[in-house]
Scaffold this active site. Structure first.
Site, mmCIF file in Angstrom:
data_model
loop_
_atom_site.group_PDB
_atom_site.id
_atom_site.type_symbol
_atom_site.label_atom_id
_atom_site.label_comp_id
_atom_site.label_asym_id
_atom_site.label_seq_id
_atom_site.Cartn_x
_atom_site.Cartn_y
_atom_site.Cartn_z
ATOM 1 N N ASP A 21 0.832 -1.210 0.000
ATOM 2 C CA ASP A 21 0.000 0.000 0.000
ATOM 3 C C ASP A 21 0.865 1.257 0.000
ATOM 4 O OD1 ASP A 21 -2.458 1.294 -0.052
ATOM 5 O OD2 ASP A 21 -2.578 1.420 2.133
ATOM 6 N N ARG A 25 -0.134 7.676 -2.700
ATOM 7 C CA ARG A 25 0.391 8.760 -1.858
ATOM 8 C C ARG A 25 1.855 9.049 -2.164
ATOM 9 N NH1 ARG A 25 -1.128 6.121 3.427
ATOM 10 N NH2 ARG A 25 -1.536 4.415 1.978
ATOM 11 N N HIS A 38 2.154 3.565 -9.188
ATOM 12 C CA HIS A 38 2.027 2.127 -9.475
ATOM 13 C C HIS A 38 3.220 1.649 -10.313
ATOM 14 C CE1 HIS A 38 -1.786 2.290 -7.561
ATOM 15 N NE2 HIS A 38 -2.390 2.967 -8.513
ATOM 16 N N SER A 66 -7.484 -5.384 -5.211
ATOM 17 C CA SER A 66 -8.609 -5.956 -4.464
ATOM 18 C C SER A 66 -9.901 -5.858 -5.264
ATOM 19 C CB SER A 66 -8.778 -5.220 -3.126
ATOM 20 O OG SER A 66 -9.340 -3.933 -3.349
ATOM 21 N N ASN A 69 -10.949 -2.428 -5.439
ATOM 22 C CA ASN A 69 -10.155 -1.514 -6.271
ATOM 23 C C ASN A 69 -10.774 -1.291 -7.659
ATOM 24 O OD1 ASN A 69 -6.939 -2.672 -4.955
ATOM 25 N ND2 ASN A 69 -8.196 -0.957 -4.270
ATOM 26 N N ARG A 72 -12.181 2.219 -8.341
ATOM 27 C CA ARG A 72 -11.343 3.420 -8.512
ATOM 28 C C ARG A 72 -11.628 4.053 -9.876
ATOM 29 N NH1 ARG A 72 -5.515 2.516 -5.616
ATOM 30 N NH2 ARG A 72 -6.377 1.821 -3.635
ATOM 31 N N SER A 197 -8.009 -4.675 5.209
ATOM 32 C CA SER A 197 -8.618 -4.394 3.902
ATOM 33 C C SER A 197 -9.039 -5.649 3.122
ATOM 34 C CB SER A 197 -7.685 -3.520 3.053
ATOM 35 O OG SER A 197 -7.384 -2.317 3.710
HETATM 36 C C1 IPE Z 1 -5.398 -2.687 -0.078
HETATM 37 O O1 IPE Z 1 -5.112 -1.361 -0.262
HETATM 38 C C2 IPE Z 1 -5.419 -3.382 -1.408
HETATM 39 C C3 IPE Z 1 -4.141 -3.548 -2.050
HETATM 40 C C4 IPE Z 1 -2.976 -3.214 -1.577
HETATM 41 C C5 IPE Z 1 -4.197 -4.157 -3.346
HETATM 42 P P1 IPE Z 1 -6.262 -0.271 -0.415
HETATM 43 O O2 IPE Z 1 -5.562 1.027 -0.572
HETATM 44 O O3 IPE Z 1 -7.177 -0.649 -1.515
HETATM 45 O O4 IPE Z 1 -7.046 -0.374 0.947
HETATM 46 P P2 IPE Z 1 -7.756 0.719 1.832
HETATM 47 O O5 IPE Z 1 -8.687 1.466 0.935
HETATM 48 O O6 IPE Z 1 -6.681 1.603 2.383
HETATM 49 O O7 IPE Z 1 -8.431 -0.041 2.922
HETATM 50 C C1 IPE Z 2 -1.642 0.181 -3.343
HETATM 51 O O1 IPE Z 2 -1.436 1.533 -3.354
HETATM 52 C C2 IPE Z 2 -1.806 -0.396 -4.730
HETATM 53 C C3 IPE Z 2 -3.183 -0.768 -5.058
HETATM 54 C C4 IPE Z 2 -4.189 -0.756 -4.255
HETATM 55 C C5 IPE Z 2 -3.424 -1.169 -6.439
HETATM 56 P P1 IPE Z 2 -2.624 2.569 -3.348
HETATM 57 O O2 IPE Z 2 -2.978 2.891 -4.767
HETATM 58 O O3 IPE Z 2 -3.740 2.114 -2.515
HETATM 59 O O4 IPE Z 2 -1.905 3.822 -2.706
HETATM 60 P P2 IPE Z 2 -2.507 4.809 -1.616
HETATM 61 O O5 IPE Z 2 -2.912 3.977 -0.440
HETATM 62 O O6 IPE Z 2 -3.664 5.495 -2.242
HETATM 63 O O7 IPE Z 2 -1.377 5.715 -1.300
HETATM 64 MG MG MG Z 3 -4.133 2.355 -0.543
#
Ligand code: IPE
Ligand code: IPE
Ligand code: MG
Length: 253
Positions: A21, A25, A38, A66, A69, A72, A197
């Site tokens: 994760d 950010r 990514h 997930s 996801n 998004r 999550s």
């Molecule tokens: C968990 O991260 C899923 C993956 C790393 C693939 P998310 O960013 O989707 O989870 P939340 O929204 O912080 O719970």
């Molecule tokens: C994890 O990073 C990767 C996926 C969930 C695909 P995020 O995209 O959730 O990154 P943050 O949590 O928004 O920083």
């Molecule tokens: Mg995240």
């Protein structure tokens, strides 16, 4: 002694699961598009997969996408799908060099034919590798997985193949998408959130948890080894009481 050598002299977790994760950010903090995070995240996948192999981890499960996801913005989902396809092609030399067998857990039917073709190809090419299984959780959520288990058990019960009184936790283990591997010994989450999550809810019953504020693209090999060192300093009791002079067996409860 290097940190790698130090952890290799102890008990290396057979199965490490990682919630990768913080990509978005990481990018936003640099004024970049989330998708750029990514792209950097893929480099960390390569780095940590090699580090896990070196350390002697047998199963590395990465939560890459997930079920939730999918909700998004379209552009971000498309960018992730493109990265997934290119990664499955481009990382093939890394998989073959390190003896990595790729596995996928999740609702693969929800991916486009192009993505599924890349997945099938990579699974087939690596199926003879035996050093480490790299398990990608894609379109995965634990509630989806457990719902599938319940449905399958109901089908078998209705057809007379499974008697309700014979259902045990082993039956459930055997019906999970993860049935080919032991439960995670260690669960790592990068990016600062202290939550699960919807990841491996059944399997992490007795996993050791390791949370770090570091965003996934900044997660180094050394930091991964630190998570293993932390694991090695814990006493896993599985609800039992240690007897003097007799350490508890660190296997499945
Ligand atoms: C968990 O991260 C899923 C993956 C790393 C693939 P998310 O960013 O989707 O989870 P939340 O929204 O912080 O719970
Ligand atoms: C994890 O990073 C990767 C996926 C969930 C695909 P995020 O995209 O959730 O990154 P943050 O949590 O928004 O920083
Ligand atoms: Mg995240």
């Amino acid at each position: 002694m290097s940190l790698l050598q130090a952890i290799q002299s102890g008990k290396v977790p057979a199965h490490v699961a990682v919630i990768m994760d913080g990509n978005g950010r990481w990018a936003q903090a640099r004024g970049l598009e989330r998708a750029q995070g990514h792209v950097e995240g893929v480099k960390a996948v390569r780095r940590i997969a090699e580090a896990a192999c070196k350390a002697g981890v047998r199963y590395l499960t990465l939560y890459a996408f997930s079920t939730e996801n999918w909700d998004r913005p379209r552009g971000e989902v498309d960018a992730l799908m493109g990265l997934l396809v290119s990664c499955l092609h481009e990382e093939m030399p890394l998989f073959m060099k390190n003896g990595i067998r790729l596995r996928i857990i999740g609702q693969v039917g929800s991916f486009s034919p192009q993505v599924r073709q890349a997945m099938d190809e990579a699974l087939r090419q690596t199926e003879g590798n035996t050093r480490m299984d790299l398990v990608l959780a894609l379109s995965y959520s634990a509630r989806w997985e457990l719902t599938e288990v319940v449905r399958e058990a109901a089908v078998r019960a209705a057809s007379g193949d499974l008697r309700p009184q014979d259902i045990s936790s082993r039956t459930i283990d055997g019906l999970l998408a993860t049935s080919f591997m032991p439960d995670p010994d260690l669960l790592v989450r990068t990016g600062g959130e202290q939550r699960v999550s919807n990841f491996l809810l059944w399997q992490i019953a007795y996993s050791e948890m390791y949370f770090t504020p570091v965003f996934w693209p900044d997660f180094t090999e050394e930091m991964f080894y630190e998570s293993i060192a932390s694991f090695q300093n814990r006493e896993r009791r599985f609800g039992k009481v240690p007897e003097p002079g007799r350490p508890l067996k660190a296997d499945k409860a």
